[in-house]
Design an enzyme around this catalytic site. Structure first.
Site, mmCIF file in Angstrom:
data_model
loop_
_atom_site.group_PDB
_atom_site.id
_atom_site.type_symbol
_atom_site.label_atom_id
_atom_site.label_comp_id
_atom_site.label_asym_id
_atom_site.label_seq_id
_atom_site.Cartn_x
_atom_site.Cartn_y
_atom_site.Cartn_z
ATOM 1 N N HIS A 1 0.847 -1.187 0.000
ATOM 2 C CA HIS A 1 0.000 0.000 0.000
ATOM 3 C C HIS A 1 0.886 1.241 0.000
ATOM 4 O O HIS A 1 1.878 1.298 0.716
ATOM 5 C CB HIS A 1 -0.892 0.026 1.251
ATOM 6 C CG HIS A 1 -1.751 1.246 1.317
ATOM 7 N ND1 HIS A 1 -2.940 1.355 0.618
ATOM 8 C CD2 HIS A 1 -1.575 2.429 1.949
ATOM 9 C CE1 HIS A 1 -3.465 2.544 0.835
ATOM 10 N NE2 HIS A 1 -2.659 3.216 1.636
ATOM 11 N N LYS B 1 -8.898 -1.751 5.189
ATOM 12 C CA LYS B 1 -9.018 -2.187 3.789
ATOM 13 C C LYS B 1 -7.970 -3.244 3.455
ATOM 14 O O LYS B 1 -8.222 -4.175 2.699
ATOM 15 C CB LYS B 1 -8.905 -0.974 2.864
ATOM 16 C CG LYS B 1 -10.187 -0.127 2.910
ATOM 17 C CD LYS B 1 -10.070 1.178 2.185
ATOM 18 C CE LYS B 1 -9.289 2.177 2.966
ATOM 19 N NZ LYS B 1 -9.499 3.572 2.678
ATOM 20 N N ARG C 1 -15.717 12.173 7.791
ATOM 21 C CA ARG C 1 -14.477 12.846 8.212
ATOM 22 C C ARG C 1 -14.110 13.946 7.226
ATOM 23 O O ARG C 1 -13.647 15.016 7.601
ATOM 24 C CB ARG C 1 -13.331 11.831 8.273
ATOM 25 C CG ARG C 1 -13.378 10.905 9.468
ATOM 26 C CD ARG C 1 -12.423 9.743 9.303
ATOM 27 N NE ARG C 1 -11.056 10.152 9.093
ATOM 28 C CZ ARG C 1 -10.127 9.428 8.457
ATOM 29 N NH1 ARG C 1 -10.418 8.228 7.995
ATOM 30 N NH2 ARG C 1 -8.920 9.886 8.303
ATOM 31 N N SER D 1 -8.288 3.324 8.968
ATOM 32 C CA SER D 1 -8.961 3.336 7.665
ATOM 33 C C SER D 1 -8.151 2.533 6.642
ATOM 34 O O SER D 1 -8.674 1.654 5.948
ATOM 35 C CB SER D 1 -9.134 4.802 7.226
ATOM 36 O OG SER D 1 -9.385 4.902 5.859
ATOM 37 N N ASP E 1 -15.776 2.033 6.610
ATOM 38 C CA ASP E 1 -14.721 3.010 6.306
ATOM 39 C C ASP E 1 -15.220 4.029 5.289
ATOM 40 O O ASP E 1 -14.954 5.225 5.411
ATOM 41 C CB ASP E 1 -13.466 2.304 5.776
ATOM 42 C CG ASP E 1 -12.426 3.321 5.325
ATOM 43 O OD1 ASP E 1 -11.954 4.085 6.186
ATOM 44 O OD2 ASP E 1 -12.122 3.399 4.126
HETATM 45 N N1 URA Z 1 -6.336 7.020 2.903
HETATM 46 C C1 URA Z 1 -7.263 6.206 3.442
HETATM 47 O O1 URA Z 1 -7.565 5.138 2.917
HETATM 48 N N2 URA Z 1 -7.851 6.605 4.586
HETATM 49 C C2 URA Z 1 -7.552 7.755 5.222
HETATM 50 O O2 URA Z 1 -8.118 8.038 6.261
HETATM 51 C C3 URA Z 1 -6.593 8.587 4.635
HETATM 52 C C4 URA Z 1 -5.994 8.195 3.466
#
Ligand code: URA
Length: 434
Positions: free
Chosen positions: A82, A187, A168, A183, A161
């Site tokens: 990631h 994932k 947010r 977050s 999320d």
């Molecule tokens: N990328 C994400 O997937 N979540 C966040 O909160 C910030 C950046």
């Protein structure tokens, strides 16, 4: 249990227990807890923070809100990667075939880019015929037989999320380390791999501008991984200037191809080899690092990684001929060279401004449903530390919108600082965390 009491508890700085966290996440995802209460809790978290245990509980509560990918039919070690997002960051395109050549299995889920940082899914869309909306069965079969495949991110995974992030975003609570860490990690956990390498970018073009923030984010994500039994390793990498020379989807694919041929920009190659090494270390923490690095370099130089990319493209319906003739990639109608009015050395190539310039040309989207121009972008001709003469090109802008060229040209000139002193080259890999 009452949402009011949980908000009050966090507002007063106390630690929430797993049931309270689950109650809020489930209630909000199911529409029982209203936006105003979740927004209040998130703001309390923003100011009071979450400890590592609470952060891990928030992450697992979010994972439980949706589907988790089952990769058990794939033989071997499944690793994922990631990036927190950067300008010109095409590492995934190189790393997927590079790591697959080392015997690792990569079941990669990719999303579209938003803002000045690009998404892998957009870059891959510039390969004619390449399909990412594969059936689950076909995706798993390609990963098992070829070693890697890329699938569009599913809406069924981590719905909590999605809903919390949208809230947010409009209530000024995006930049909270525990919220970002949970977050991202929710994932990654839902993607089902055995381990993840996290490329945390630091600098003007990154989400985290300073090293302390990036380090805290990396440590938090690695800690979540350890708590849930999904080992992670993180690399902090410099994003003060774009990675490589190409910024924009099809331009980046072309640059990734030349890196897979053993060429390409030195910084891109260095980062891909480092991330590849970290992926291998996830599988075997005791391996000989120097030998592994040489092996990764050889995989690029020998063309083996390029051949693996050919297999992946063919398996996903794309036209592999673009690997032999990148002229087959889509191109913009208009190009404009930007020249230096000074002589000296490049001190700065502000990644944020260059990313904004590429967006102005049509390469990025401001809102999540906006169409983008896959051919648009910027090809840098200079990087930090290079010498430059008056009139020499600094960059070439590409777009199908001739009116965008002037505005992007202004942003590009603002991004570049030239002085008479030779600048020490900034380090690319700043830290590794495990
Ligand atoms: N990328 C994400 O997937 N979540 C966040 O909160 C910030 C950046």
């Amino acid at each position: 249990m009452e949402a009011y009491d949980i908000i009050l508890k966090k507002r007063n700085g106390a630690v929430l227990n797993p049931d309270e966290i689950k109650y809020m996440v489930r209630g909000y995802t199911e529409g029982i807890i209203p936006d105003y209460q979740m927004a209040a809790l998130l703001m309390a978290v923003y100011y009071q923070g979450l400890d590592m245990e609470e952060t891990a509980h928030l992450t697992t509560a979010m994972v439980s809100s949706g589907e988790v990918m089952d990769l058990s039919s794939i033989a071997g070690k499944k690793v994922d990667k990631h990036s927190t997002g950067g300008v010109g960051d095409k590492t995934t395109l190189v790393l997927i075939p590079l790591a697959a050549c080392q015997g690792l299995k990569l079941a990669k889920l990719s999303g579209r880019g938003l803002g000045h940082t690009g998404g892998t899914a957009d870059k891959l869309r510039s390969i004619p015929g390449f399909k990412m909306d594969l059936s689950r069965g076909k995706f798993l079969r390609i990963v098992d037989s070829v070693g890697a495949a890329i699938l569009t991110q599913s809406e069924e995974m981590v719905p909590a999320d999605k809903k919390i992030y949208e809230l947010r975003d409009v209530t000024a609570v995006v930049d909270s380390i525990p919220l970002i860490a949970s977050s991202i990690m929710s994932k990654k956990i839902a993607s089902g791999s055995d381990g993840v390498v996290l490329d945390v970018k630091v600098g003007s073009g990154a989400f985290t501008k300073d090293r302390e923030g990036a380090l805290a984010l990396a440590e938090s994500m690695v800690d979540i991984g350890a708590r849930v039994g999904m080992p992670c390793r993180a690399v902090l990498s410099n994003m003060d200037q774009p990675l490589g020379y190409a910024v924009g989807n099809s331009l980046e694919v072309e640059e990734a191809i030349s890196t897979l041929r053993g060429g390409g920009p030195a910084d891109l190659r260095e980062l891909c080899v480092e991330l590849g090494l970290q992926m291998m270390l996830l599988h075997d923490p005791d391996l000989d690092r120097d030998r592994a690095k040489r092996g990764l370099e050889d995989t690029l130089d020998s063309g083996k990684a390029l051949e693996k990319f050919r297999e992946i493209i063919s398996a996903q319906g794309g036209d592999p001929k673009i690997l032999d003739d990148p002229l087959g990639l889509p191109k913009s109608k208009y190009c404009m060279e930007i020249h230096s009015s000074q002589r000296g050395y490049v001190q700065e190539m502000d990644a944020l401004k260059i990313g904004q310039g590429a967006m102005a040309l049509g390469a990025g989207r401001k809102t999540k449903d906006q169409d983008i121009d896959l051919t648009a972008g910027i090809m840098l001709k200079k990087k930090v530390g290079d010498s430059v003469e008056i009139g020499e090109p600094l960059a070439v802008l590409h777009s199908n919108n001739p009116e965008a060229l002037e505005m992007a040209g202004r942003l590009l000139l603002q991004a570049v600082t030239i002085s008479t002193e030779l600048r020490k080259m900034p380090r690319l890999v700043l830290d590794t965390i495990q």
